[in-house]
Design a protein around this motif. Structure first.
Motif, PDB file in Angstrom:
ATOM      1  N   SER A 231       0.799  -1.225   0.000  1.00  0.00           N
ATOM      2  CA  SER A 231       0.000   0.000   0.000  1.00  0.00           C
ATOM      3  C   SER A 231       0.839   1.287   0.000  1.00  0.00           C
ATOM      4  CB  SER A 231      -0.981  -0.066   1.176  1.00  0.00           C
ATOM      5  OG  SER A 231      -1.351   1.210   1.568  1.00  0.00           O
ATOM      6  N   PRO A 232       1.907   1.412   0.808  1.00  0.00           N
ATOM      7  CA  PRO A 232       2.677   2.665   0.758  1.00  0.00           C
ATOM      8  C   PRO A 232       3.302   2.910  -0.616  1.00  0.00           C
ATOM      9  CG  PRO A 232       3.434   1.251   2.576  1.00  0.00           C
ATOM     10  CD  PRO A 232       2.453   0.449   1.787  1.00  0.00           C
TER      11      PRO A 232
ATOM     12  N   VAL B 140       9.908   7.607   7.277  1.00  0.00           N
ATOM     13  CA  VAL B 140       9.366   6.571   8.154  1.00  0.00           C
ATOM     14  C   VAL B 140       8.596   5.496   7.381  1.00  0.00           C
ATOM     15  CG1 VAL B 140       9.301   7.979  10.249  1.00  0.00           C
ATOM     16  CG2 VAL B 140       7.365   8.038   8.682  1.00  0.00           C
ATOM     17  N   SER B 141       8.006   5.856   6.238  1.00  0.00           N
ATOM     18  CA  SER B 141       7.267   4.851   5.456  1.00  0.00           C
ATOM     19  C   SER B 141       8.229   3.830   4.861  1.00  0.00           C
ATOM     20  CB  SER B 141       6.459   5.514   4.338  1.00  0.00           C
ATOM     21  OG  SER B 141       5.520   6.418   4.894  1.00  0.00           O
TER      22      SER B 141
ATOM     23  N   ASP C  72       7.224   7.547  14.896  1.00  0.00           N
ATOM     24  CA  ASP C  72       6.060   8.212  14.316  1.00  0.00           C
ATOM     25  C   ASP C  72       4.842   7.280  14.340  1.00  0.00           C
ATOM     26  OD1 ASP C  72       5.043  10.407  12.250  1.00  0.00           O
ATOM     27  OD2 ASP C  72       4.509   8.443  11.435  1.00  0.00           O
ATOM     28  N   GLU C  73       3.712   7.787  14.819  1.00  0.00           N
ATOM     29  CA  GLU C  73       2.534   6.932  14.943  1.00  0.00           C
ATOM     30  C   GLU C  73       1.467   7.210  13.891  1.00  0.00           C
ATOM     31  OE1 GLU C  73       1.599   7.696  19.098  1.00  0.00           O
ATOM     32  OE2 GLU C  73       2.085   5.603  19.539  1.00  0.00           O
TER      33      GLU C  73
ATOM     34  N   VAL D  64       1.610   8.677   4.574  1.00  0.00           N
ATOM     35  CA  VAL D  64       2.724   8.106   3.813  1.00  0.00           C
ATOM     36  C   VAL D  64       3.730   9.222   3.491  1.00  0.00           C
ATOM     37  CG1 VAL D  64       3.389   6.903   1.694  1.00  0.00           C
ATOM     38  CG2 VAL D  64       1.237   6.314   2.838  1.00  0.00           C
ATOM     39  N   HIS D  65       4.994   8.954   3.803  1.00  0.00           N
ATOM     40  CA  HIS D  65       6.055   9.923   3.481  1.00  0.00           C
ATOM     41  C   HIS D  65       6.623   9.527   2.127  1.00  0.00           C
ATOM     42  CE1 HIS D  65       6.616  11.653   7.731  1.00  0.00           C
ATOM     43  NE2 HIS D  65       5.550  10.865   7.744  1.00  0.00           N
TER      44      HIS D  65
END
Ligand SMILES: [Zn+2]
Ligand SMILES: [Zn+2]
Length: 279
Positions: free
Chosen positions: A54-55, A69-70, A81-82, A86-87
């Protein structure tokens, strides 16, 4: 035709229409493949294989590839990161695309290839810039633990970090069991408290940290930690440790991440009482 589609994707899960045409998949074949769900439309001119992570698909819709983080999550690294935004790394000259449900964070990079993931050194630099020193440190220790950073990569990372952040490369260890351990050690360091990691105590076993001579700090961040057998084992360990003259403080994810003042007060007050020292 399926072999041609595979060639067009070339080991990635995203391809452009131009990749497909270049591999000999015609416009008509693309329509058939799309109707048969052999490929899924991401946006104008961009396709995904069904089952693409998905990302990767969200990043492609946004115009880039997973970053920061993604990308770290995709490698199974611990991230502080919570949020589930998406980064996305987007090439310096590429356009950011608006897409339904877009909450992406855009990171500009020199060059980006759809369907790939940001390289680990760039990813760590992004985590530092995006989430700050703590976020960077927990993901760094997780990468070290997974043996993903060679000495050359660490040199490159050091060169790309601001001078004020480089001390973390020397402070980081390869044996942190979880991001919570990294975070606890990082935060207590700010108070001049030095923890010894992964200490084996005869009769007790390996504990996460020892502070001074006699204070054990345990971080309960592993799955099933509260399941009855584990809970009983922890109580047994604490009892044996107490019999040997140790005190134990235990913290979990919610405490360390969301209620840090309580953790800090517990540690500082225990130290004030001299409980951590041989007497
Ligand atoms: Zn980011
Ligand atoms: Zn987006």
């Amino acid at each position: 035709m399926h072999a041609a589609i595979r060639n067009a994707f070339n080991g990635r899960s995203i391809a452009r229409t131009s990749d497909l045409l270049g591999a000999g998949v015609g416009q008509h074949d693309i329509r058939i493949a799309s109707r048969g769900a052999a490929i899924v439309r991401v946006r104008q001119g961009v396709w995904a294989l069904p089952g693409a992570p998905s990302p990767v698909v969200v990043a492609a819709a946004h115009g880039g590839m997973p970053a920061c983080v993604s990308a770290a999550r995709m490698l199974g690294l611990w991230v502080l990161d919570e949020s589930d935004a998406v980064h996305v790394a987007v090439g310096a000259k590429d356009r950011v695309h608006v897409h339904p449900g877009c909450r992406c964070r855009t990171h500009r990079v020199a060059r980006c290839e759809l369907g790939r993931r940001t390289g680990i050194v760039t990813m760590l630099v992004q985590v530092y810039r995006c989430g700050g020193a703590e976020s960077f440190f927990v993901t760094l220790e997780s990468a070290l633990r997974q043996r993903r950073l060679t000495p050359i990569m660490l040199e490159r990372l050091s060169a790309r970090l601001p001078a004020s952040a480089r001390w973390m490369l020397g402070f980081a260890r390869e044996d942190a069991d979880s991001g919570l351990e990294s975070l606890l050690r990082f935060r207590l360091r700010e108070h001049g408290i030095d923890l010894v990691s992964q200490v084996v105590i005869g009769g007790v076993g390996r504990v996460d940290f020892v502070l001074g001579d006699r204070l054990i700090l345990e971080v309960d961040g592993k799955p099933n930690h509260d399941a009855p057998p584990k809970r009983h084992r922890d109580l047994v360990r604490d009892a044996i440790a107490a019999g040997l003259g140790y005190s134990t403080l235990r913290f979990d994810y919610a405490l360390i991440v969301h209620d840090w003042p309580t953790v800090l007060a517990a540690v500082l007050t225990t130290i004030d009482r001299g409980v951590h020292l041989n007497r």
